[in-house]
Design an enzyme around this catalytic site. Structure first.
Site, PDB file in Angstrom:
ATOM      1  N   ASP A  39       0.830  -1.200   0.000  1.00 11.74           N
ATOM      2  CA  ASP A  39       0.000   0.000   0.000  1.00 11.74           C
ATOM      3  C   ASP A  39       0.860   1.244   0.000  1.00 11.74           C
ATOM      4  O   ASP A  39       1.989   1.229   0.457  1.00 11.74           O
ATOM      5  CB  ASP A  39      -0.878   0.035   1.255  1.00 11.74           C
ATOM      6  CG  ASP A  39      -1.944  -1.021   1.201  1.00 11.74           C
ATOM      7  OD1 ASP A  39      -2.859  -0.882   0.384  1.00 11.74           O
ATOM      8  OD2 ASP A  39      -1.833  -1.998   1.975  1.00 11.74           O
ATOM      9  N   LYS A  59      -4.008   2.843  -1.747  1.00 11.46           N
ATOM     10  CA  LYS A  59      -5.158   3.732  -1.883  1.00 11.46           C
ATOM     11  C   LYS A  59      -4.995   4.832  -0.871  1.00 11.46           C
ATOM     12  O   LYS A  59      -4.533   4.599   0.243  1.00 11.46           O
ATOM     13  CB  LYS A  59      -6.466   2.987  -1.652  1.00 11.46           C
ATOM     14  CG  LYS A  59      -6.249   1.695  -0.923  1.00 11.46           C
ATOM     15  CD  LYS A  59      -7.475   0.886  -0.798  1.00 11.46           C
ATOM     16  CE  LYS A  59      -7.131  -0.347   0.023  1.00 11.46           C
ATOM     17  NZ  LYS A  59      -8.182  -1.064   0.567  1.00 11.46           N
ATOM     18  N   MET A 173      -8.669   5.989  11.223  1.00 11.67           N
ATOM     19  CA  MET A 173      -9.251   6.658  10.053  1.00 11.67           C
ATOM     20  C   MET A 173     -10.095   7.837  10.523  1.00 11.67           C
ATOM     21  O   MET A 173     -11.223   8.027  10.085  1.00 11.67           O
ATOM     22  CB  MET A 173     -10.086   5.671   9.239  1.00 11.67           C
ATOM     23  CG  MET A 173      -9.222   4.565   8.655  1.00 11.67           C
ATOM     24  SD  MET A 173     -10.144   3.261   7.843  1.00 11.67           S
ATOM     25  CE  MET A 173     -10.486   2.169   9.211  1.00 11.67           C
TER      26      MET A 173
HETATM   27  N1  SAH Z   1      -4.226  -2.227  10.002  1.00  8.40           N
HETATM   28  C1  SAH Z   1      -3.784  -0.934  10.393  1.00  8.40           C
HETATM   29  C2  SAH Z   1      -4.889   0.088  10.342  1.00  8.40           C
HETATM   30  C3  SAH Z   1      -5.414   0.316   8.971  1.00  8.40           C
HETATM   31  S1  SAH Z   1      -6.655   1.521   8.884  1.00  8.40           S
HETATM   32  C4  SAH Z   1      -3.139  -1.013  11.771  1.00  8.40           C
HETATM   33  O1  SAH Z   1      -3.249  -2.033  12.461  1.00  8.40           O
HETATM   34  O2  SAH Z   1      -2.466  -0.072  12.147  1.00  8.40           O
HETATM   35  C5  SAH Z   1      -5.722   2.958   8.486  1.00  8.40           C
HETATM   36  C6  SAH Z   1      -5.712   3.902   9.645  1.00  8.40           C
HETATM   37  O3  SAH Z   1      -4.746   3.478  10.574  1.00  8.40           O
HETATM   38  C7  SAH Z   1      -5.320   5.317   9.316  1.00  8.40           C
HETATM   39  O4  SAH Z   1      -6.418   6.057   8.843  1.00  8.40           O
HETATM   40  C8  SAH Z   1      -4.880   5.820  10.649  1.00  8.40           C
HETATM   41  O5  SAH Z   1      -5.954   6.145  11.474  1.00  8.40           O
HETATM   42  C9  SAH Z   1      -4.214   4.601  11.217  1.00  8.40           C
HETATM   43  N2  SAH Z   1      -2.758   4.588  11.013  1.00  8.40           N
HETATM   44  C10 SAH Z   1      -2.033   3.732  10.303  1.00  8.40           C
HETATM   45  N3  SAH Z   1      -0.726   3.986  10.419  1.00  8.40           N
HETATM   46  C11 SAH Z   1      -0.618   5.036  11.233  1.00  8.40           C
HETATM   47  C12 SAH Z   1       0.459   5.756  11.775  1.00  8.40           C
HETATM   48  N4  SAH Z   1       1.727   5.453  11.487  1.00  8.40           N
HETATM   49  N5  SAH Z   1       0.205   6.795  12.605  1.00  8.40           N
HETATM   50  C13 SAH Z   1      -1.055   7.125  12.918  1.00  8.40           C
HETATM   51  N6  SAH Z   1      -2.122   6.462  12.443  1.00  8.40           N
HETATM   52  C14 SAH Z   1      -1.916   5.434  11.617  1.00  8.40           C
END
Ligand code: SAH
Length: 489
Positions: A39, A59, A173
């Protein structure tokens, strides 16, 4: 049932963004894979040195490159060529990562797969900003929800139930609907004063955090232009960041001093960002050095770098043994001591302090220092009837270091700018101008804390139109860190 050669799909969690937070298993699978589907959110360094074919199926909010069905199809297609496929996903694959959907699609098609957990941003991002999602006596539960519900697609969140839960609330998100979500929580009875924070790009080089309350977090996020990926954290645990969060401090010293300075910054509880703004370009020692040394009884050094450069020659070292040696501050004195020379240090570690010390002590002085040495110092001594000679050991030049460019690009994520000389200030601003990012840099100065090691540096900063918040009483890097610690908590 006979089947064509079928490969294998690994649904792998990559962690929140820092390549060092990837699991050992994920590294191994990446190195063994034939194809990697990843991604946009991933740090490109995660894929460094990997021979697999890399496909970006990323995306970004609203701009889908491939639909989820498209990704599922691609996974199946690649696996059916017999390939070993890694589907690399941000954080953990099964937390709001649609990893479950991909797994089901593979299973339906009879393709073997394995899921490999990753460090989830829902816990890691708050953690890296100094917020433990649970804490004894503060929060004994944590609830993780999505803030971006696709209307009509999912069962709507029951904000009343969520507000009633207590404990910590983590909203993923959470950027685009932040205002609505916060309003829903307040409407559902959550106090407006509940501490709230947004952590942007947790674990990335340019991580940022803002904190406030449920009432003002949305306007703060807008003001500071918080963007996805970011996480909203709500609850009393947010307050712990005041103690456990680390302020990011830009270290602008020459490359050779970065490591030592960064270690000192860590000792004071800061998170150092190494970005050399200056470099020292050494000049050859003059051929008439011995002669000139013969004319004075005092020799003055104004930096540890100058000491090392001048005394790389043993002739100079030996001739100094008969001189009175004066050093501008403790680091310079230490450098002399390491070479077996005793030096006197003024009470105030500055050109003015040095001048006071030299007056009345010497009839003739030779400065071994930078080409940009303080004119003020020589003039003051000459006016007092002292014979002054000056040898430029090095010139201070722009570093040309790519880390400085990186710093400028992510300036808004820096909390503290620590200037150790007027040249660090001048060249940082100059470089930002060249990159067309001067406005952004000045905004970061305005939002953050600016420290100057001493008066000339502070004067240069005000000349550049930068407000100086901190100047230590003693003009050393360590004293500057101590003063910053006191000021920024
Ligand atoms: N599977 C992922 C989450 C995917 S949904 C996990 O376990 O982390 C995507 C959301 O994750 C983003 O919109 C944000 O809210 C959060 N996110 C992912 N990476 C991030 C990061 N490094 N810092 C802050 N938020 C993050």
């Amino acid at each position: 049932m006979a089947r064509n050669k079928v490969g294998m799909v690994y649904l792998v969690g990559a962690g929140p963004g820092d390549p060092e937070l990837m699991t050992i298993k994920s590294r191994r699978l990446l190195s063994e894979a034939d194809v990697v589907l990843f991604d946009r959110l991933l740090d490109p360094k995660m894929l460094d040195g990997i021979r697999a074919v890399k496909i970006d199926v990323g995306k970004n909010a609203g701009r889908h490159k491939l639909t989820q069905d498209g990704i599922n199809q691609l996974l199946i297609e690649k696996a059916e060529t017999g390939a070993v496929v890694v589907r690399l996903k941000g954080g953990d694959p099964y937390l709001f990562g649609r990893g479950g959907e991909e797994a089901l699609a593979l299973q339906e098609r009879g393709i073997p797969f394995e899921v490999v957990p990753g460090v989830t941003s829902s816990i890691a991002a708050p953690e890296l900003a100094g917020i433990p999602v649970t804490h004894r006596g503060v929060a004994s539960s944590v609830t993780i929800v999505t803030g971006h519900e696709e209307p009509g697609k999912e069962a709507p969140l029951d904000w009343n139930a969520i507000a009633a839960l207590g404990g910590t609330l983590v909203v993923l998100m959470g950027v685009s609907r932040l205002e609505k979500n916060v309003a829903s929580l307040i409407k559902a009875g959550k106090s407006r004063d509940t501490p709230a924070a947004m952590v942007e790009k947790g674990g990335w080089k340019d991580q940022r955090m803002i904190s406030g309350t449920l009432e003002n977090i949305a306007s703060l996020a807008q003001e500071k232009k918080i963007e996805s990926p970011a996480i909203l954290v709500v609850g009393d645990v947010v307050r712990l960041a005041e103690k456990l969060g680390k302020k990011r401090i830009a270290i602008l010293r020459p490359a050779a001093q970065q490591k030592e300075a960064a270690a000192e910054a860590l000792q004071y509880g800061f998170s150092p960002v190494m970005a050399p703004a200056i470099a020292l370009s050494e000049k050859p020692l003059p051929i008439d050095l011995a002669e000139r040394l013969g004319k004075v009884e005092c020799v003055a050094f104004t930096s540890a770098n100058g000491v090392r450069m001048a005394l790389s020659s043993s002739d100079v070292l030996n001739s100094l043994k008969e001189k009175k040696i004066v050093a501008i501050g403790p680091k310079t004195m230490q450098a002399l001591k390491e070479l077996g020379l005793e030096a006197e240090v003024p009470e105030e570690y500055s050109s003015a302090g040095l001048e006071r010390l030299l007056k009345g002590k010497c009839n003739g002085i030779l400065f071994l220092r930078s080409a940009q040495g303080s004119r003020f110092l020589s003039d003051g001594l000459k006016a007092a009837g002292i014979y002054v000679d000056d040898i430029a050991l090095y010139e201070t030049v722009p570093s040309g270091d790519s880390r400085l460019d990186e710093l400028i690009e992510m300036a808004k994520s820096v909390d503290i700018f620590a200037f150790t000389s007027s040249s660090t200030a001048r060249f940082l601003v100059q470089r930002a101008k060249t990159l067309g990012l001067e406005k952004e840099l000045y905004q970061a100065f305005a939002d953050g804390t600016v420290a100057a090691i001493g008066l000339p540096t502070a004067e240069e900063l005000s000349r550049l139109g930068v407000r100086v918040d901190v100047m230590p009483e003693k003009f050393t890097f360590e004293a500057m860190l101590a003063a910053l610690k006191e000021k920024t908590g």
